[in-house]
Each structure stands twice: as structure tokens, then as C-alpha cells.
Scaffold this active site. Structure first.
Site, PDB file in Angstrom:
ATOM      1  N   TYR A  53     -21.655 -11.387  -0.141  1.00 32.60           N
ATOM      2  CA  TYR A  53     -20.429 -10.660   0.226  1.00 32.60           C
ATOM      3  C   TYR A  53     -20.630  -9.151   0.097  1.00 32.60           C
ATOM      4  O   TYR A  53     -21.223  -8.658  -0.876  1.00 32.60           O
ATOM      5  CB  TYR A  53     -19.241 -11.124  -0.627  1.00 32.60           C
ATOM      6  N   LEU A 212      -5.041 -17.685   6.199  1.00 31.00           N
ATOM      7  CA  LEU A 212      -4.155 -17.013   7.167  1.00 31.00           C
ATOM      8  C   LEU A 212      -4.919 -16.743   8.462  1.00 31.00           C
ATOM      9  O   LEU A 212      -4.617 -15.792   9.192  1.00 31.00           O
ATOM     10  CB  LEU A 212      -3.627 -15.699   6.571  1.00 31.00           C
ATOM     11  N   GLY A 215      -6.373 -13.350   9.034  1.00 23.87           N
ATOM     12  CA  GLY A 215      -5.440 -12.279   9.426  1.00 23.87           C
ATOM     13  C   GLY A 215      -5.078 -12.345  10.898  1.00 23.87           C
ATOM     14  O   GLY A 215      -4.221 -11.585  11.370  1.00 23.87           O
ATOM     15  N   PHE A 218      -1.535 -12.320  12.289  1.00 23.94           N
ATOM     16  CA  PHE A 218      -0.774 -11.055  12.324  1.00 23.94           C
ATOM     17  C   PHE A 218      -1.206 -10.155  13.476  1.00 23.94           C
ATOM     18  O   PHE A 218      -0.472  -9.261  13.856  1.00 23.94           O
ATOM     19  CB  PHE A 218      -0.938 -10.291  11.004  1.00 23.94           C
TER      20      PHE A 218
END
Ligand code: NAP
Length: 299
Positions: A53, A212, A215, A218
Site C-alpha cells: 500500500y 462503497l 467511491g 459518489f
């Protein structure tokens, strides 16, 4: 907050915080400590990492922030991953992105994670992606040695199909504790390809990455996403919550006890995720979201 028991050695919070994007958040050490303390106050004590990461930087960022706070660090449960070798300025020896689930790499990666995270133990180590060149004898030997040395308590996988999970399991004399896969109202594949069936059959909880949709709910403007979003807004209004909370609640309503990994760095959004634990969907509301995501009624 509810806990999920992975084994007699490890339990995790029902909601996990994921730090994939930590290096993008431009947080000071104090900000990272604030994030960790905020999560703990909500009952979220489990953090999801991976060696890669932030171009191999997030574990170190996190560990450095907690360097002077060993007591705080000791309160955390740490999940991390290994097995992907990125093309990176930090790894000039890699000339192609590839996977390595061999003995030497797993041991070295786990030891690096411990050093960066400033810990004596990793709670759960996952193989990040199924490896078409996996030698399961070697992977299992690395797991056993890490377990015997006390460096890692439990092991799992990520993005594995059921046959890949069962294959690796057959080389181990202890249970893999989870399969971390993409699950959300915008990504249904793992509900339908046998992954969730295997979790229910073997009685372990899946972890859901990108709950989600990364993102996309959104930002994306496709017909499909807008259709899902409309239905989410309608039900969110009925339940007096926001659509992000509804997406977490939709996952947590599933009988396989899905563990969402919250990927936001914003404290108020993490609070909302924790509050989603209290939202109860009816069966028909669950199916309204399912049908919107499928684009057709159930047969
Ligand atoms: P996600 O929650 O689906 O997406 C997070 C993104 O959504 C962030 O960019 C966040 O921005 C945005 N967002 C969240 N709430 C929002 C809101 N109310 N309004 C607008 N934007 C919002 O999760 P993810 O970060 O993709 O994944 C979560 C974790 O899963 C990762 O941290 C990682 O630990 C794990 N993961 C694992 C794998 C794997 O292969 N095993 C793959 C991917 C991820 P803000 O930060 O600005 O809120």
C-alpha cells in the site's frame, strides 16, 4: 461494537479500517494517532494493511506514527497482506509486476511488515491475490513457520475463488480465517460465484473491500450507478440515514456476517460507518438494492 471471532487466538471489530489510501491523506504523525484513537473510540480496533500500500509506504507511515505509543499500538489488531511484487522505484529488481507466494518472500514480507509496523505480532496475514504459480507446499510451510515463531497468529487469503481457497486449505493443519474480497451494492460478483457460499459453508466471515465501490457511487455517472444511487437514496430516506451508511448496512445485513473495510480517511465518515451498525433493512429493502444492482428483477 460487535466482534467477529476468527479463531480462539484472534477476533476483529465488526467494522475494520483500511489504510490503502493513507499515503494520499497527507497526515502528520499526530493526525494518524488521531485517526487511530477516533477508530478505537468507536470500537474499531482492527486495521487492514498490505506490504504494497502506498508504493510500499503505508505500513511504515502507520508504524512511525505509533512509534512513541506502544501501548496504543498494542491495543490494535493488524491484518496485512503479501504476495504481490509491484513495479516500484523501491524495488529496482522487479522488471514486471508479478506474484510471489514462495517461502522466502512470505517470510521476508511478514518480517518487513513487523519492522515497519513496530510490532512483535501480526494478527492475520493474507495472501493478497491468487498466484497462478503458487507452490502450496511452500506457502503452507511459510505459514506454519511464521505461526510457530509467534510472528503471525492466523492466516487468510484475498480475492481467492473457492477452489483456490480449498486447495491452499488442504495443505494446512490449521484453518484459513477469512477471504477478503470485493463486495458492495455495485459489485455483486462474489455473491454469485461461490465465494460467499463457501464462507457460509465453512463458517468464516468474509471481509469486504471497497464497500462503497471505491467511491464510484459518489462520482460515476453511468446509467447503472445512477439507478443504484436512486434506490439507495429512496431507502436511505426511509431509514433516516445516508447512502454510504446504507451500503455498509446492506453488507452487514447479510447472513455471512460480512466485515466491511472502511476506506475513508475522514473522521466524520468513519463515525457514520460505525453508526451503520444500528441500521436494520427489511428483506424487501435488501432486495430493492440487489435488483437495482442487477438491473433486472429476480427470476
Ligand atoms: P471504499 O469505501 O469503497 O472507497 C473509499 C473512497 O470513497 C475514498 O476515496 C473516499 O474518499 C470515498 N468516500 C467514502 N465516503 C464518501 C462519501 N460519503 N462521499 C464521497 N466520497 C466518499 O473503500 P476502498 O478505499 O476502495 O477500500 C477499503 C479498504 O479495502 C482499503 O483501504 C484496503 O484496506 C482494502 N482493499 C483491499 C483490496 C484487496 O485486494 N484485498 C483491494 C482494495 C481495497 P475520502 O477518503 O475523501 O472519504
Amino acid at each position: 461494537m460487535e466482534r467477529i471471532k476468527f479463531s480462539n487466538q484472534v477476533d476483529v471489530s465488526r467494522i475494520v479500517h483500511g489504510v490503502w489510501r493513507l499515503s494520499e491523506w497527507n497526515m502528520s504523525k499526530q493526525d494518524v494517532i488521531g485517526l487511530v484513537e477516533h477508530c478505537l473510540a468507536l470500537g474499531i480496533d482492527t486495521f487492514d494493511h498490505a506490504d504494497i500500500y502506498g508504493n510500499y509506504s503505508c505500513e511504515e507511515l502507520f508504524g512511525n506514527a505509533l512509534a512513541d505509543q506502544p501501548a496504543l499500538n498494542n491495543r490494535l489488531k493488524i491484518i496485512t497482506k503479501c504476495g504481490i511484487k509491484l513495479l516500484s522505484d523501491k524495488k529496482p529488481e522487479h522488471y514486471i509486476k508479478h506474484y510471489d507466494t514462495g517461502y522466502d518472500h512470505i517470510i521476508a514480507s511478514a518480517e518487513n511488515s513487523l519492522r515497519y509496523l513496530k510490532r512483535d505480532q501480526i494478527d492475520v496475514l493474507l495472501i493478497h491475490r491468487p498466484d497462478p504459480f503458487m507452490n502450496p507446499y511452500e506457502t503452507a510451510r511459510a505459514f506454519s513457520d511464521l505461526r510457530d515463531s509467534g510472528k503471525v497468529k492466523e492466516f487468510g487469503v484475498s480475492n481467492f475463488m473457492p477452489s483456490q481457497f480449498s486447495m491452499l486449505q488442504s495443505y494446512l493443519d490449521f484453518f484459513l480465517v477469512t477471504n477478503q474480497v470485493e463486495l458492495s451494492p455495485v459489485t455483486l460478483d462474489n455473491f454469485e460465484n461461490g465465494v460467499i457460499d463457501q464462507c457460509l459453508e465453512q463458517r468464516f466471515s468474509p471481509m469486504a473491500w471497497s464497500p462503497l465501490g471505491g467511491g464510484s457511487i459518489f462520482t460515476a455517472q453511468t446509467h447503472r450507478i445512477l439507478t443504484i444511487k436512486n434506490v439507495l437514496h429512496k431507502i436511505a430516506d426511509q431509514l433516516n440515514c445516508s447512502i454510504d451508511q446504507l451500503m455498509y448496512a446492506w453488507l452487514m445485513a447479510h447472513p455471512s456476517k460480512i466485515i466491511p473495510i472502511v476506506g475513508t480517511g475522514k473522521l466524520e465518515r468513519i463515525t457514520k460507518a460505525a453508526e451503520a451498525m444500528n441500521i436494520q433493512l427489511s428483506r424487501q429493502q435488501w432486495f430493492e438494492i440487489w435488483v437495482a444492482a442487477q438491473g433486472v428483477s429476480v427470476p
